[in-house]
Design an enzyme around this catalytic site. Structure first.
Site, PDB file in Angstrom:
ATOM      1  N   GLY A  26       0.838  -1.323  -0.059  1.00 38.45           N
ATOM      2  CA  GLY A  26      -0.169   0.004  -0.138  1.00 38.45           C
ATOM      3  C   GLY A  26       0.849   1.276  -0.042  1.00 38.45           C
ATOM      4  O   GLY A  26       2.154   1.408  -0.487  1.00 38.45           O
ATOM      5  N   GLY A  27       0.148   2.584   0.331  1.00 40.48           N
ATOM      6  CA  GLY A  27       1.017   3.750   0.173  1.00 40.48           C
ATOM      7  C   GLY A  27       2.030   3.714   1.257  1.00 40.48           C
ATOM      8  O   GLY A  27       2.990   4.358   1.073  1.00 40.48           O
ATOM      9  N   MET A  28       1.828   3.113   2.574  1.00 39.42           N
ATOM     10  CA  MET A  28       2.872   3.095   3.694  1.00 39.42           C
ATOM     11  C   MET A  28       3.368   1.935   3.849  1.00 39.42           C
ATOM     12  O   MET A  28       4.737   2.059   4.417  1.00 39.42           O
ATOM     13  CB  MET A  28       1.912   3.954   4.789  1.00 39.42           C
ATOM     14  CG  MET A  28       1.698   5.086   4.887  1.00 39.42           C
ATOM     15  SD  MET A  28       0.656   5.556   6.325  1.00 39.42           S
ATOM     16  CE  MET A  28       1.878   4.930   7.714  1.00 39.42           C
ATOM     17  N   LYS A  49       2.571  -6.675   8.581  1.00 40.30           N
ATOM     18  CA  LYS A  49       2.338  -5.253   7.848  1.00 40.30           C
ATOM     19  C   LYS A  49       3.775  -4.555   8.380  1.00 40.30           C
ATOM     20  O   LYS A  49       3.948  -4.423   9.613  1.00 40.30           O
ATOM     21  CB  LYS A  49       1.176  -4.536   8.256  1.00 40.30           C
ATOM     22  CG  LYS A  49       1.002  -3.102   7.492  1.00 40.30           C
ATOM     23  CD  LYS A  49      -0.144  -2.611   7.714  1.00 40.30           C
ATOM     24  CE  LYS A  49      -0.378  -1.248   6.974  1.00 40.30           C
ATOM     25  NZ  LYS A  49      -1.689  -0.561   7.191  1.00 40.30           N
ATOM     26  N   ASP A 150     -13.473   3.952   5.352  1.00 38.40           N
ATOM     27  CA  ASP A 150     -13.047   3.518   4.073  1.00 38.40           C
ATOM     28  C   ASP A 150     -13.599   2.027   3.818  1.00 38.40           C
ATOM     29  O   ASP A 150     -12.929   1.148   3.220  1.00 38.40           O
ATOM     30  CB  ASP A 150     -11.296   3.371   3.693  1.00 38.40           C
ATOM     31  CG  ASP A 150     -10.956   3.171   2.159  1.00 38.40           C
ATOM     32  OD1 ASP A 150     -11.872   3.452   1.400  1.00 38.40           O
ATOM     33  OD2 ASP A 150      -9.769   2.558   1.875  1.00 38.40           O
TER      34      ASP A 150
END
Length: 807
Positions: A26-28, A49, A150
Site C-alpha cells: 500500500g501507500g505506507m 504489515k 474506507d
C-alpha cells in the site's frame, strides 16, 4: 489477507518471523504472509504489515504507523481482523496481525462471480454492521469515536470457512485531529465515500460508514456498481447527485421492506439515515426473522465451496506449501528488537508497554523448567489451548443471558467457552428493559468482552375524562380501560394511543418516550352532539333500511311515507356501487317523539366492512357498519369512506330533521404504482400534504391517479408544487433539476472550476448550474495565481463575475 500472493517473492527471515510471500503493498506499508516461530517448535501463521523503507526515517509516518497499531490493538471483535503486536526489528517497524485464509468480498461479486444470494448477503451485512456497531461504540479510557472511513468490498474479507472480517480499520477521530493538517493522511475510495466525505465536511461521524456500507450492500444485492464513473470528478458527482434506484429494480427477489432499508442507509442527508449501525443491523435481523431467511458461516462456506471450490483448493494447497517451508534462525545473530503485545481486551502487556526481547536461550530454559514443574506433557495442552472465551457485562446487572436460545446464566458472566469460528446469537433479557442481541464469531484463542447498556422500557399512565374509555395501543386492544398503566413501551419507536367511548368522539395521540420515562397523561373526550350514547340511539332505530338492496345514490331525499324503491342514478365513476334512501322512521314513544323527531341519523353499510367514516372531514368514532347514528345537525353534509387497499368514496348527503339517511357502498380495489423522487438540489418531499422524506425518496403502493407533489428546500429558496399522475403497476420517476446560470467574463484568460470540476475557460456564458451554494475557482492561465470565490445560484437568474466583481 490471502489473496494476490507474489509467489516470486524470496522467503526471508525477519526477526522471529519467516516471511513466506508478499500479499499486498500500500501507500505506507507492505503485507506479508509469515510464520511466527517460537520455542519447542511452536509455529503460527500470521500476517505482517511492515512500514516501507522510504518511510522508515520519517518520524511522522512512524508515529502514524504506531498509532494505527495501538488503536488496532484495542479492537477485539470476531468480525474485525485481530492485531497481535507492534514491534521493531533492526529499525523496521511492523504490525503482526491475524492471518485470514480467504479473499476480499469483491472477488465474490460480479463481474468475476455470480450475484450473492439474498440469504448470504443478509448474513454478511449483519456481520459487518455488528463490527461497525462495536467499533463506533468502543470506549477505552477516553472516547475514541472510531470511524472506518474506507468501507468497501476490498476491506471486507470472506474466509473460506464462512467468516466475515473487516480489515484496515482506519483511524479514530482523535487521530484524525492529530494529523488533520497533513495532506493525504485520511483517504477513502471515491465510489464508496459518503456525500459529506466528498464535500469535504469538517464533521464526519459514524453515519458516514453506514452510507459507505449501504453502497456495498446495494452492490451485493444487485450485482451492479452504484457510483462507477470513468474519472474521479465524475465519480464524486455521481455520489452527490446520481439517482439511486431500489435494489429490486435490478433483482426481483428483493422484498419491498429491504428496498426501504437500503435506501434509508443511502440517504444523502445523514440526519435521515439510520442513527446507528445497530439500528441498521436490527432492521435486517427483523426482516430475516419475518421472512424466515436463514444463513450463517456454515451455509456461506458451503456456498463458496460449491461455486469457488477449485479456487479454494488451490489456495489451500498454496498455503500448505508455504507452511512447509523452513528456514533456520541465523546462528548467534542477535536482533535489536522490541515489541508491544496486545491482550484480548486491547490492553498492552501488564508490565511494560515496550520491552526488549530476552536472549533466545532463556526461553528454552524457561520452557524446560515449566515442563519439569508442571508434570511434563501434561502442561502442553494448557500452553496450546485455543478455545475462545466470552465475558458478558450489562448495565444494570442481572440480565438473563441466552446463547443460541439456551440460557447460560445472568450478567456478569465470565469465561464462557466458545467454539472458534462458529457463529453464535447472544441475547440479553431483563424485566423492564429492551432486549439486546448481538451476533458473535470468535476466532481461536479470542476472549470477547461484551458490555451492554440496556435501555429501560417507558411507562405511560393514561387517563380519560370521562373514565372508562377503550384503549388501542399501536393498533392492539388493551384489556384495561382508562385509567390504565401502559408498561413495556419501547423507547426506540413512537407509540399511538387511541381512546374511544360510546357517545364520544375518539381521541388519538402519538407519544415519543425516553428510556425509563414514566409519564402521566389525561385526555379529554368530546361528547357526540345530541347527547346519549351511540348504542342507545342505534337501538331505537334498529331494523331501519333492511329492505333496501344495493343501488346507486339518489339525487334527493325520499319523502316520508312507506319505503319505496330507490331511483337509479350515476355514482362516481370507478368508485363502486352505492345506494342512499330515507325511509319513514318507526313510531317513537310519545314522550320522546319531539326530541327524536328533530334528530337526523345515518346508517351506512359497506362491502367489505370496517371502513373509516369522515363526515365533513371529521372521523366518526365507529367504522362501518353503523345503524341510526345521530348527526349533530341537519343539512348538506360531505361524507367520505376510506378502506386500506380500496379506492375512497366521497358523496354529498342531504340530512333532514327526523329522517335517517341510509347508504350502501361496495368498494373497488385500488391500483398502485411506485414513486421515486430525486431532485437537484435535495428537497424535502410532501405528497398530498403529507411529509415523506428528503430526496431521494422511494414509495411503493402510491394510489394510481392524480396527486400533488411539493418539493421544499429553504436554504436554496425552493418551494415548488408539482401536479403528478401515478400510473398503476409502473415505476413513476420524478427527477426535476432546478437551475440558474453562471456567466464569467474576465480581462485575463482563466480556467473555471465549479465545485472542483472544470467547466471550461473564460468567457463562460449562461452555464446551467443547480441552485444553491457552490464554490467557484479561477486558475489564471498567465500564472498570476488562482482565486476561490463563494457562489450562490438562484433559480432562473444569471450570476455574473467580472474583473470588477472579483477584486
Amino acid at each position: 489477507m490471502g489473496w494476490g500472493m507474489d509467489e516470486a517473492f524470496t522467503a526471508t527471515s525477519f526477526g522471529k518471523f519467516f516471511l513466506l510471500a508478499k500479499i499486498a503493498e500500500g501507500g505506507m506499508g507492505e503485507i506479508f504472509l509469515a510464520k511466527e516461530r517460537g520455542i519447542a517448535g511452536f509455529e503460527k501463521i500470521v500476517a505482517i504489515k511492515r512500514i516501507l523503507p522510504e518511510f522508515s526515517r520519517s518520524s511522522r509516518f512512524i508515529q502514524m504507523f504506531q498509532d494505527e497499531a495501538i488503536l488496532a490493538g484495542k479492537i477485539n471483535h470476531p468480525n474485525i481482523v485481530y492485531t497481535n503486536e507492534l514491534g521493531e526489528i533492526d529499525g523496521s517497524f511492523y504490525i503482526s496481525m491475524e492471518y485470514i485464509h480467504g479473499e476480499p468480498l469483491d472477488a465474490f461479486l460480479p463481474p468475476s462471480a455470480p450475484r450473492i444470494p439474498l440469504d448470504h448477503a443478509l448474513y454478511i451485512a449483519i456481520s459487518v454492521l455488528s463490527a461497525l456497531d462495536y467499533a463506533h461504540n468502543l470506549r477505552y479510557g477516553e472516547d475514541l469515536y472510531l470511524i472506518h472511513r474506507d468501507i468497501k468490498p476490498k476491506n471486507i474479507l470472506l474466509t473460506y470457512e464462512g467468516g466475515v472480517k473487516i480489515i484496515d480499520f482506519g483511524i479514530s477521530k482523535n487521530l484524525q485531529r492529530k494529523f488533520a493538517t497533513q495532506p493525504d493522511t485520511v483517504k477513502g475510495t471515491p465510489e464508496y465515500m459518503s456525500p459529506e466525505q466528498i464535500a469535504g465536511s469538517s464533521v464526519i461521524d459514524h453515519r458516514s460508514d453506514l452510507f459507505s456500507f449501504g453502497i456495498v450492500f446495494w452492490e451485493m444485492l444487485t450485482g451492479h456498481r452504484l457510483f462507477e464513473a470513468p474519472t474521479f470528478k465524475e465519480t464524486c458527482s455521481a455520489v452527490l447527485h446520481r439517482s439511486i434506484l431500489p435494489p429490486s429494480s435490478f433483482n426481483p427477489e428483493i422484498p419491498q421492506e429491504l428496498d426501504e432499508i437500503v435506501l434509508r442507509a443511502l440517504m444523502r442527508d445523514r440526519e435521515v439515515r439510520f442513527p446507528s449501525a445497530a439500528a441498521f443491523r436490527d432492521a435486517l435481523l427483523a426482516l430475516r426473522r419475518k421472512r424466515g431467511i436463514g444463513s450463517g458461516a456454515i451455509e456461506l462456506a458451503a456456498y463458496l465451496q460449491e461455486h469457488f471450490g477449485e479456487r479454494i483448493a488451490e489456495a489451500d494447497l498454496r498455503l500448505e506449501r508455504f507452511k512447509g517451508m523452513t528456514l533456520p534462525f541465523p546462528a548467534e545473530k542477535k536482533s535489536n528488537a522490541s515489541t508491544v503485545d496486545f491482550l484480548p481486551d486491547g490492553k498492552r502487556s501488564a508490565n511494560e508497554v515496550v520491552r526488549k526481547r530476552s536472549p533466545s536461550f532463556h526461553r528454552p530454559l524457561l520452557f524446560l523448567l515449566l515442563l519439569f514443574v508442571g508434570g511434563g506433557a501434561g502442561l502442553l495442552p494448557l500452553l496450546y489451548k485455543r478455545d475462545a472465551h466470552l465475558d458478558v457485562q450489562s448495565v444494570p446487572e442481572g440480565a438473563l443471558v441466552y446463547l443460541d436460545g439456551r440460557r447460560i446464566g445472568t450478567t456478569p458472566l465470565t469465561g464462557i467457552e466458545l467454539v472458534p469460528n462458529r457463529v453464535y446469537e447472544l441475547r440479553l433479557v431483563k424485566q423492564g428493559y429492551r432486549e439486546a442481541s448481538q451476533l458473535l464469531q470468535p476466532g481461536p484463542g479470542d476472549r470477547l468482552r461484551l458490555p451492554f447498556r440496556l435501555q429501560a422500557f417507558a411507562t405511560l399512565e393514561i387517563a380519560s375524562e370521562p373514565p372508562g374509555a377503550r384503549i388501542l395501543l399501536d393498533g392492539k386492544v388493551v384489556e384495561d380501560r382508562t385509567p390504565a398503566l401502559l408498561s413495556h413501551l419501547d423507547p426506540t419507536i413512537p407509540h399511538t394511543v387511541e381512546l374511544s367511548r360510546e357517545g364520544y368522539l375518539p381521541s388519538i395521540r402519538v407519544f415519543h418516550v425516553q428510556p425509563g420515562e414514566k409519564r402521566s397523561v389525561t385526555l379529554s373526550l368530546t361528547p357526540l352532539p345530541g347527547g346519549g350514547t351511540a348504542a342507545a340511539v342505534a337501538s331505537r332505530g334498529k331494523g331501519e333500511g333492511k329492505a333496501h338492496p344495493p343501488a346507486r345514490p339518489v339525487a334527493s331525499a325520499t319523502p316520508k311515507g312507506p319505503p319505496v324503491k330507490p331511483q337509479a342514478g350515476k355514482g362516481t365513476p370507478g368508485e363502486g356501487t352505492s345506494s342512499a334512501s330515507r325511509p319513514h322512521p318507526p313510531p317513537l314513544p310519545r314522550e320522546a317523539s319531539r326530541k327524536e323527531g328533530e334528530t337526523s341519523r345515518l346508517t351506512i353499510r359497506t362491502e367489505p366492512a370496517g371502513a373509516t367514516i369522515l363526515l365533513d372531514g371529521r372521523p366518526l368514532p365507529r367504522k362501518t357498519p353503523i345503524e341510526a347514528f345521530p348527526l349533530d345537525r341537519s343539512g348538506r353534509r360531505t361524507l367520505t369512506l376510506t378502506l386500506p387497499g380500496f379506492a375512497p368514496f366521497t358523496t354529498t348527503l342531504e340530512a333532514r330533521p327526523g329522517e335517517t339517511v341510509t347508504l350502501q357502498h361496495r368498494f373497488e380495489r385500488r391500483q398502485y404504482g411506485q414513486l421515486i423522487v430525486d431532485s437537484q438540489p435535495w428537497t424535502t418531499v410532501f405528497l398530498d400534504g403529507v411529509k415523506l422524506d428528503t430526496t431521494p425518496v422511494l414509495r411503493d403502493n402510491v394510489p394510481a391517479g392524480e396527486h400533488t407533489l411539493r418539493l421544499y428546500n429553504p436554504s436554496a429558496g425552493l418551494d415548488e408544487v408539482i401536479p403528478i399522475s401515478i400510473e398503476p403497476g409502473r415505476l413513476n420517476k420524478i427527477a426535476p433539476r432546478f437551475e440558474g446560470f453562471l456567466t464569467v467574463h474576465l480581462d485575463r484568460p482563466a480556467e473555471v472550476y465549479l465545485d472542483g470540476k472544470r467547466i471550461g475557460s473564460t468567457p463562460i456564458d449562461r452555464f446551467p448550474v443547480v441552485i444553491g451554494a457552490h464554490e467557484l475557482k479561477l486558475k489564471f492561465i498567465d500564472l498570476s495565481g488562482e482565486m476561490t470565490l463563494p457562489l450562490r445560484i438562484r433559480r432562473g437568474e444569471t450570476t455574473r463575475f467580472t474583473e470588477a466583481t472579483i477584486r
